[in-house]
Design a protein around this motif. Structure first.
Motif, PDB file in Angstrom:
ATOM      1  N   LYS A 227     -26.365 -91.700 -97.925  1.00 55.67           N
ATOM      2  CA  LYS A 227     -26.622 -90.967 -99.160  1.00 55.67           C
ATOM      3  C   LYS A 227     -26.708 -91.888-100.378  1.00 55.67           C
ATOM      4  O   LYS A 227     -27.315 -91.544-101.389  1.00 55.67           O
ATOM      5  CB  LYS A 227     -25.527 -89.921 -99.373  1.00 55.67           C
ATOM      6  CG  LYS A 227     -25.498 -88.872 -98.257  1.00 55.67           C
ATOM      7  CD  LYS A 227     -24.444 -87.818 -98.523  1.00 55.67           C
ATOM      8  CE  LYS A 227     -24.442 -86.762 -97.420  1.00 55.67           C
ATOM      9  NZ  LYS A 227     -23.411 -85.724 -97.643  1.00 55.67           N
ATOM     10  N   ARG A 228     -26.065 -93.060-100.294  1.00 56.65           N
ATOM     11  CA  ARG A 228     -26.075 -93.946-101.456  1.00 56.65           C
ATOM     12  C   ARG A 228     -27.412 -94.654-101.643  1.00 56.65           C
ATOM     13  O   ARG A 228     -27.640 -95.273-102.668  1.00 56.65           O
ATOM     14  CB  ARG A 228     -24.977 -95.012-101.308  1.00 56.65           C
ATOM     15  CG  ARG A 228     -23.564 -94.447-101.212  1.00 56.65           C
ATOM     16  CD  ARG A 228     -22.529 -95.564-101.284  1.00 56.65           C
ATOM     17  NE  ARG A 228     -22.767 -96.578-100.273  1.00 56.65           N
ATOM     18  CZ  ARG A 228     -22.260 -96.509 -99.050  1.00 56.65           C
ATOM     19  NH1 ARG A 228     -21.520 -95.469 -98.686  1.00 56.65           N
ATOM     20  NH2 ARG A 228     -22.500 -97.475 -98.179  1.00 56.65           N
ATOM     21  N   ARG A 229     -28.259 -94.572-100.626  1.00 48.75           N
ATOM     22  CA  ARG A 229     -29.545 -95.280-100.685  1.00 48.75           C
ATOM     23  C   ARG A 229     -30.646 -94.330-100.224  1.00 48.75           C
ATOM     24  O   ARG A 229     -30.509 -93.653 -99.217  1.00 48.75           O
ATOM     25  CB  ARG A 229     -29.478 -96.521 -99.791  1.00 48.75           C
ATOM     26  CG  ARG A 229     -30.564 -97.539-100.070  1.00 48.75           C
ATOM     27  CD  ARG A 229     -30.352 -98.775 -99.192  1.00 48.75           C
ATOM     28  NE  ARG A 229     -31.346 -99.797 -99.461  1.00 48.75           N
ATOM     29  CZ  ARG A 229     -31.170-100.804-100.302  1.00 48.75           C
ATOM     30  NH1 ARG A 229     -30.002-100.926-100.946  1.00 48.75           N
ATOM     31  NH2 ARG A 229     -32.112-101.709-100.497  1.00 48.75           N
ATOM     32  N   GLN A 230     -31.726 -94.304-100.950  1.00 51.81           N
ATOM     33  CA  GLN A 230     -32.806 -93.370-100.644  1.00 51.81           C
ATOM     34  C   GLN A 230     -33.533 -93.780 -99.366  1.00 51.81           C
ATOM     35  O   GLN A 230     -33.826 -94.962 -99.160  1.00 51.81           O
ATOM     36  CB  GLN A 230     -33.798 -93.309-101.813  1.00 51.81           C
ATOM     37  CG  GLN A 230     -34.837 -92.203-101.674  1.00 51.81           C
ATOM     38  CD  GLN A 230     -35.773 -92.137-102.861  1.00 51.81           C
ATOM     39  OE1 GLN A 230     -35.889 -93.120-103.590  1.00 51.81           O
ATOM     40  NE2 GLN A 230     -36.430 -91.015-103.076  1.00 51.81           N
ATOM     41  N   HIS A 231     -33.810 -92.805 -98.517  1.00 51.10           N
ATOM     42  CA  HIS A 231     -34.560 -92.986 -97.274  1.00 51.10           C
ATOM     43  C   HIS A 231     -33.932 -94.055 -96.388  1.00 51.10           C
ATOM     44  O   HIS A 231     -34.612 -94.927 -95.850  1.00 51.10           O
ATOM     45  CB  HIS A 231     -36.018 -93.360 -97.558  1.00 51.10           C
ATOM     46  CG  HIS A 231     -36.740 -92.391 -98.439  1.00 51.10           C
ATOM     47  ND1 HIS A 231     -37.858 -92.743 -99.174  1.00 51.10           N
ATOM     48  CD2 HIS A 231     -36.521 -91.077 -98.712  1.00 51.10           C
ATOM     49  CE1 HIS A 231     -38.285 -91.700 -99.849  1.00 51.10           C
ATOM     50  NE2 HIS A 231     -37.485 -90.673 -99.577  1.00 51.10           N
ATOM     51  N   CYS A 232     -32.629 -93.965 -96.219  1.00 49.75           N
ATOM     52  CA  CYS A 232     -31.915 -94.964 -95.431  1.00 49.75           C
ATOM     53  C   CYS A 232     -31.144 -94.279 -94.313  1.00 49.75           C
ATOM     54  O   CYS A 232     -30.526 -93.219 -94.516  1.00 49.75           O
ATOM     55  CB  CYS A 232     -30.954 -95.763 -96.321  1.00 49.75           C
ATOM     56  SG  CYS A 232     -30.132 -97.125 -95.464  1.00 49.75           S
ATOM     57  N   LEU A 233     -31.173 -94.898 -93.096  1.00 56.96           N
ATOM     58  CA  LEU A 233     -30.454 -94.385 -91.941  1.00 56.96           C
ATOM     59  C   LEU A 233     -29.529 -95.461 -91.393  1.00 56.96           C
ATOM     60  O   LEU A 233     -29.848 -96.661 -91.425  1.00 56.96           O
ATOM     61  CB  LEU A 233     -31.431 -93.959 -90.836  1.00 56.96           C
ATOM     62  CG  LEU A 233     -32.295 -92.724 -91.081  1.00 56.96           C
ATOM     63  CD1 LEU A 233     -33.266 -92.523 -89.926  1.00 56.96           C
ATOM     64  CD2 LEU A 233     -31.439 -91.489 -91.277  1.00 56.96           C
TER      65      LEU A 233
END
Length: 1374
Positions: A227-233
């Motif tokens: 959630k802290r980084r956009q489009h990150c898994l």
């Protein structure tokens, strides 16, 4: 496409309208350039040699972007289809050299795509496919091969088609920002990331896949959003030493694709990779990095044996345990598989294998080996060394005996050898195989089983001998037998040992007796139905644990008293026997279901309901009951009865008082008895009632206390004398109401109707008048059926002389949708023919509706090409199969078509009926009171030759006798993905008709499974009205236990001199006034719909226009104004037995007595609905009466047109007065302006008009049911008004290309040859007027380029002609 040029009316923008409509119907036409369309060059190539043809080659990727609007956009298209001229000897290598291509791919039925070998011949493949379908004429095969519609069945690609969704499931790859570990010490870096199989693969160097690769197993791991980084898994592996990678994606689309696929992997409990049905030739190279894979599914591909990623590389999976290579067209056993020593399960079914290599002995860990559906006749001795093998599948091969090596496979407990060639079985052979417990020998052609010998096969517990040719069976030596299946043999005697017997299935034989010793005290289930038993053996009553006994359809005349008093029996089926009484119950019994239908019972035991307190289901239909026993001997009833079927007895209204005690009753069928009334006070106490059938009685009213049945959802009360509409519309759960064939005069409606109401049938109520307000209240109902009251016209008089009329009924049963459709045309073609059909989609409704809309048109076209019954009927079915497009790839339907006609060689001779069918739909003719079957049942249980054909094709027939577990029918329209096992070629039979022939009955599988041929004939004989007879058949089938969709058509025949209704010729001086026309529609307040007045306009439709296209291009007339008041000669009315002299349906002036006779064309309303959401009526008056057959619902105008009862009559019209011509010109100008609105439906009246047609066009027009439905006869079966588009038969087919399911997006059809038609009397005038406008010159000198241009600009126009005044109408599709 034909069009008539009108110099007086030039419409601007017509080219743009036509182009936009075609784009909506066919999708982008940019792929169809002149180089790719079928033109003169291609036609010249085909002439004279049937071995010549052309192949349509598509690109692998199609341009999905629509072109810019306007005609100029199509001038420079981007081609994705190319016509390649070739012959049957042309190879793929030659085609590729001609096109500078690398390879050619073939796709069957929109499914898998296979790369063709260089030596294969594409055109020959197409010819072979069409021949296997059923085409026999080489010329027709050549024509069909050149049809672009065939691409839905077989299609060629120059490149492998790319499916983005399949690529995502196979391999995801990209360069993204990656960070290893959860701590911040690691930095983000651009790396190549791959998700393949069960692992996440990260390259050590950016854009490199050759260096070190980091492998992260994901099975059992986690994938989470950061959630802290956009489009990150965040990807994590499983275990205590789990590793973690963070991947940051560039776009939301990439993020969602990777997240969705990773979730599937981490949710698995085993390391399974499913690559089935991907048309793969090799395994993705990245998959070999996933060394944790234990299960690999490669079913339904085209795996190669050599090369990178081929089967040769499979041993690289070090932990592989399960491998599925079924349906890969291997041809030979892949020996490389024998090097995967870790395998425990191997499936090589359906690969055309002829032998097994000896290397298979290397697989010492193998436990399951499936070799079904091949051509094996023996096994190598090395198979006997697989000591851990416990399951061996050899079904549907060519074994003639049980392999002897099975004696060494001590772990195998089940032998599956169904569908082989084992004609005899020696039980002594099974003695040495003491480990075999379950033996499946279905479909083997077994003729005898030898039980002689000293030793017994004591180890066998389950034996399946279904569908063989056994005449006697003695298995008394198999002493431990628990379950025996021997259905559908020819058994006359059966002997078994009863020590351990638990279940016996021996239906559909010729058993006179069954000998079991000792008494089978472990028996719980026994099915002896459809045999020749005259009595039940004594041991049946001694079975202590028997729970279900089915002895229906035998010759039993009595039941043992001990049987009914059994303390274990819960379900007893004794229907279709000759029982005259049922023994009394002596004590309380646990009986829960009792079926006694079709016997000769005059009474039931008085204590039935008192002793059988657990009884929940009782069916005593088709008996001679005059009363029923009371529910209790006291005031308090303990009855638990929920379903009670009393149809077809002699019960009167007194039985109502006896039903009160069954307070748990949910379903009550008491149809076709002698009820004059139903006690109101008694009905109110049945509060749990959900379904009530009171049809076929003498009821005059339904008690108002029916409103107390709050759970009632189905009320069927047709064929009574009901005059007052019952108070049922206040019920909260009411869904289906059938009050047809009664005497209703009015309907009193509540202020609001329940939203649950789906179907209301009010047909057959001759005195019922529905007001416009009433129809508006019914606007939400899915299906509303009611009769129309058109005025009597000349067409009606001719219709009355037709020697047949019909009625039909369709019932959905307990299903949520109706999957049965009916086609009924009383006047087909030249008005002395008829066409009837029934289509059953089983569980899909799309295919039956499409067939209903198109099959009549196809038959009309085929009749123009051939007069041989087997040819035109067969071609009708095969062409309809092709026209199903993508809908027919995965879905299918049984179909039956009846065509009543005179022989072409003797137009004045007797009538014949030609019947063609596929599947389970059937037709029966009543001849002198006897049933004469006209059809053939095409399923695996009833047709031995079809079953053998399917077996030869190596289809897998499951235990429920279904091809690949899908359908029990071996011939269907649609389901093309099951080819060549399931074919569309029909059975065709022609039966001459005579005066002893009374009627035809058409029905689907569900009807004739419950109602025998003779009972159906006797049922229809007792009812005068064909519609009421059809409804009675359906109601009987429901009362006999049918839960599925039911469809029935009854065609009453009056063949013979007695049917002559000819009138003597009338003097030409006789005056004839206009018949009264129907009143116009009164729009409600705020109702924007108006009716377009269209008097004096004739519609001309090409025979190429199908019924589905008709749904948007033409509707029904809304006003039949009679403007002609001049003198007109009355035609001599002729009957169908003595038809008048006519040519192509147009009466020849001067023919017959009386000389030239003229009559205006008449049109009456009819039954299915064409609806348009934005139609204009053209009526502004608020005080006009509503027009019958036209329903205005808010912004929606619905005009009723009958696709069941369409009739078409072409007669020359009388000249009109100048006043009429002026009125017509004004109406035409107004109409031309109105029809430009999108979604408008225009239908014109046919009052005193001339139809201008030339040569073959008149034949096309009169033959087409799509056209004839616009000029229909008086409605005989009521109308179906479906306010919702999704329930409109025609518009469902019309909207098909818009559906998202992908079933209906069939490739665009080629356009027919254009013709420019100008009446000779106008040719000079046209030439003069065109001089100033510089259009192309008309007539024979018109250039080919001009024709081509007009073909592209004026596609599929509908032309209206009146009194030599011709104008264009361009109608846009919704």
């Amino acid at each position: 496409m034909r069009f008539l040029y009108q110099p007086k009316f030039l419409f601007t923008g017509i080219i743009s309208l036509l182009w936009q409509r075609n784009m909506k119907r066919n999708g982008s036409r940019s792929c169809m350039t002149r180089k790719t369309r079928f033109g003169s060059r291609e036609r010249d190539w085909l002439k004279g040699d049937t071995q010549r043809g052309c192949v349509c080659v598509y690109r692998g990727t199609a341009d999905l972007q629509p072109p810019a609007s306007g005609p100029q956009a199509s001038s420079s298209p981007q081609t994705d289809l190319q016509l390649v001229l070739c012959s049957t000897s042309t190879t793929v290598e030659e085609l590729c050299a001609q096109r500078n291509g690398q390879a050619l791919y073939a796709q069957l039925h929109g499914d898998l795509v296979r790369r063709l070998e260089l030596s294969e011949r594409p055109l020959q493949l197409v010819y072979d496919y069409l021949t296997s379908m059923g085409y026999s004429d080489p010329v027709r095969v050549q024509q069909e091969a050149a049809n672009s519609d065939l691409s839905c069945l077989i299609r060629f690609y120059s490149e492998r088609p790319v499916n983005a969704d399949q690529q995502d499931r196979t391999l995801l790859k990209g360069v993204f920002s990656v960070r290893k570990g959860k701590t911040q010490l690691h930095k983000w870096a651009e790396r190549q990331v791959i998700l393949c199989g069960t692992c996440l693969i990260v390259a050590s160097v950016k854009d490199s896949t050759t260096g070190k690769m980091h492998i992260l197993p994901l099975v059992g791991g986690k994938v989470e959003e950061v959630k802290r980084r956009q489009h990150c898994l965040m990807f994590s592996s499983a275990g205590s030493q789990a590793q973690t990678y963070f991947v940051n994606f560039d776009t939301l689309a990439d993020y969602q694709r990777w997240y969705r696929q990773a979730l599937k992997v981490v949710s698995q409990t085993i390391s399974l990779v499913d690559l089935s049905c991907y048309s793969l030739e090799t395994v993705p190279e990245y998959l070999f990095y996933c060394q944790d894979i234990t299960h690999l599914n490669l079913r339904h591909n085209f795996m190669s044996l050599q090369g990178p990623g081929s089967l040769l590389n499979l041993p690289r999976f070090s932990q592989l345990k399960s491998l599925n290579l079924s349906h890969n067209r291997l041809g030979v056993f892949p020996e490389c598989v024998c090097d995967i020593l870790t395998l425990t399960e191997l499936n090589l079914s359906c690969n055309s294998l002829h032998s097994i290599p000896v290397q298979i002995g290397n697989l010492q860990n193998l436990q399951i080996l499936s070799l079904d559906g091949n051509h094996l006749s023996s096994l190598p001795e090395d198979v006997g060394g697989l000591f851990q093998l416990n399951s061996l599948g050899l079904s549907f091969n060519n074994f003639s005996h049980i392999p002897a090596l099975l004696e060494r496979l001590s772990a195998v407990d089940k032998l599956a050898m169904a569908g082989n060639r084992v004609e005899s079985l020696e039980l002594s052979v099974l003695v040495g195989m003491n480990h075999l417990k379950n033996i499946d020998l279905r479909l083997n052609g077994l003729r005898w089983v030898n039980s002689e010998g000293l030793k017994a096969a004591c180890q066998v517990t389950q034996l399946d001998l279904r569908d063989n040719y056994l005449e006697s069976l003695d298995l008394s030596s198999v002493c431990n037998l628990e379950t025996l299946h021997c259905q559908r043999n020819q058994l006359g005697s059966l002997t078994l040992g009863g020590f351990t017997l638990r279940s016996l299935h021996a239906s559909s034989n010729r058993l006179l007796t069954v000998n079991i010793y000792p008494v089978p005290n472990q028996m719980t289930h026994m099915d002896l139905s459809q045999n020749l038993l005259e009595y039940l053996p004594d041991w049946v009553c001694d079975c202590r644990k028997i729970e279900m006994l089915d002895v229906s359809s035998n010759l039993l005349s009595e039941l043992p008293s001990r049987l009914l008093n059994s303390l274990s029996l819960r379900k007893l089926l004794v229907g279709n026997n000759y029982l005259q009484r049922v023994p009394d119950l002596l004590d309380h019994v646990p009986l829960e279901a009792l079926d006694l239908q079709h016997n000769k019972l005059a009474e039931l035991p008085e204590s039935l309901f008192c002793k059988a307190l657990n009884l929940k289901y009782l069916n005593v239909s088709a008996n001679q009951l005059k009363s029923i026993p009371p529910s209790s001997q006291s005031e308090e009833s303990l009855s638990t009865l929920q379903e009670l079927y009393l149809t077809g007895n002699h019960l009167n209204e007194d039985c109502g008082a006896l039903l009160v005690g069954h307070q748990n009753l949910r379903i009550l069928h008491i149809a076709y008895n002698q009820l004059v009334s139903f006690p109101a006070s008694k009905l109110s106490k049945l509060e749990q009632l959900e379904e009530l059938n009171l049809s076929g009685n003498k009821l005059k009213t339904i008690p108002s206390t029916v409103s107390s049945c709050k759970r009632l959802h189905t009320l069927i009360a047709h064929s009574n004398h009901i005059k007052v509409f019952p108070e049922i519309l206040n019920l909260p759960e009411i869904k289906i109401v059938d009050l047809s064939c009664n005497e209703l005069t009015e309907i009193q409606l509540p202020e609001s109707l329940p939203s649950t109401l789906q179907e209301l049938d009010l047909t057959g109520n001759s005195s019922l008048m529905l007001e416009h307000k009433t129809l508006n209240l019914f606007s939400h109902i899915t299906t509303l059926k009611f009769d129309q009251k058109p005025p009597t016209t000349a067409a009606d008089s001719q219709n009355s002389s037709t020697p047949w009329n019909h009625g039909y009924s369709e019932m959905s049963g307990q299903r949520n949708k109706l999957c049965v459709s009916v086609l009924a045309v009383d006047q087909f073609g030249d008005n002395v023919e008829a066409c009837y059909g029934i289509f059953d989609g089983d569980r899909n409704e799309e295919v039956p509706r499409l067939l209903q809309c198109t099959m009549g048109d196809v038959l009309s076209e085929e009749l123009l090409d051939s007069s041989v019954d087997s040819v035109y009927m067969c071609n009708t079915f095969l062409t309809s199969h092709r026209k199903l497009g993508m809908a027919g790839q995965k879905l299918g339907a049984s179909a039956l078509l009846c065509y009543i006609h005179r022989e072409s060689s003797d137009p004045g001779g007797s009538y014949s009926v030609t019947v063609a069918n596929v599947g389970n739909c059937q037709a029966v003719l009543c001849r002198d009171g006897r049933s004469v079957p006209l059809s053939k049942i095409y399923n695996l249980e009833n047709c031995t030759e079809e079953r053998e054909r399917v077996q030869i094709c190596k289809a897998i027939i499951t235990e429920d006798n279904k091809v690949s577990g899908v359908t029990c029918c071996s011939r269907l329209l649609g389901c093309s993905y099951l080819s060549p096992w399931v074919l569309p070629k029909p059975w065709v039979h022609t039966e001459p008709l005579c005066s002893q022939d009374e009627f035809l009955i058409l029905g689907n599988r569900a009807l004739f499974e419950r109602v025998s041929y003779q009972e159906a004939v006797c049922t229809v004989q007792s009812v005068q009205d064909p519609r009421a007879a059809a409804k009675k058949l359906c109601s009987l089938a429901q009362s006999y236990g049918c839960k599925d969709n039911i469809g029935a058509v009854v065609v009453s025949l009056r063949i013979g001199e007695d049917s002559c209704t000819c009138e003597p010729p009338v003097s030409t001086a006789e005056q004839r006034g206009p018949p009264p026309g129907p009143a116009p529609v009164t729009p409600g307040p705020g109702d924007p719909t108006t009716l377009i007045p269209s008097s004096g306009v004739v519609t001309e439709l090409s025979s190429e226009t199908s019924a589905s296209e008709l749904g948007s291009e033409a509707g029904s007339t809304a006003s039949d104004e009679q403007t002609s008041s001049g003198p007109a000669s009355r035609p001599e009315r002729r009957c169908s037995v003595h038809p008048a002299t006519a040519l192509c349906g147009i009466r020849i002036p001067g023919s017959g007595p009386g000389g030239a006779q003229q009559s205006p064309l008449q049109r009456q309303p009819s039954s299915a609905t064409f609806s348009s959401k934005h139609s204009d009526n053209g009526l502004d008056s608020d005080d006009e009466a509503p027009l019958e057959g036209v329903i205005s619902n808010g912004s929606k105008l619905e005009v009723e047109v009958d696709i069941h009862c369409c009739a078409f009559q072409l007669l020359s019209g009388a000249p009109e007065t100048p006043k009429d011509l002026n009125l017509e010109k004004h109406s035409s100008d107004f109409l031309c302006e109105k029809i430009r609105r999108q979604n408008s439906v225009v239908v014109s009246a046919t009052n005193g008009c001339l139809l201008a047609v030339c040569r073959r066009e008149i034949i096309d027009l009169k033959k087409s049911p799509s056209t004839s439905c616009l000029f229909g006869k008086k409605l005989a079966n009521g109308s179906v008004v479906a306010p919702e588009d999704s329930h409109n038969l025609i518009e469902v087919a019309l909207e098909a290309p818009k559906k998202k399911s992908g079933y209906f997006t069939a490739p665009a059809q080629q356009d027919p040859e254009d013709q420019l038609i100008v009446p000779p009397s106008l040719e000079q005038e046209v030439r003069e007027q065109l001089k100033g406008q510089n259009p192309p010159i008309l007539g024979p000198s018109m250039t080919t380029s001009c024709k081509t241009e007009r073909r592209e600009e004026y596609d599929d126009q509908i032309t209206f002609v009146q009194n030599h005044c011709i104008c264009f109408f361009s109608i846009r599709r919704q």
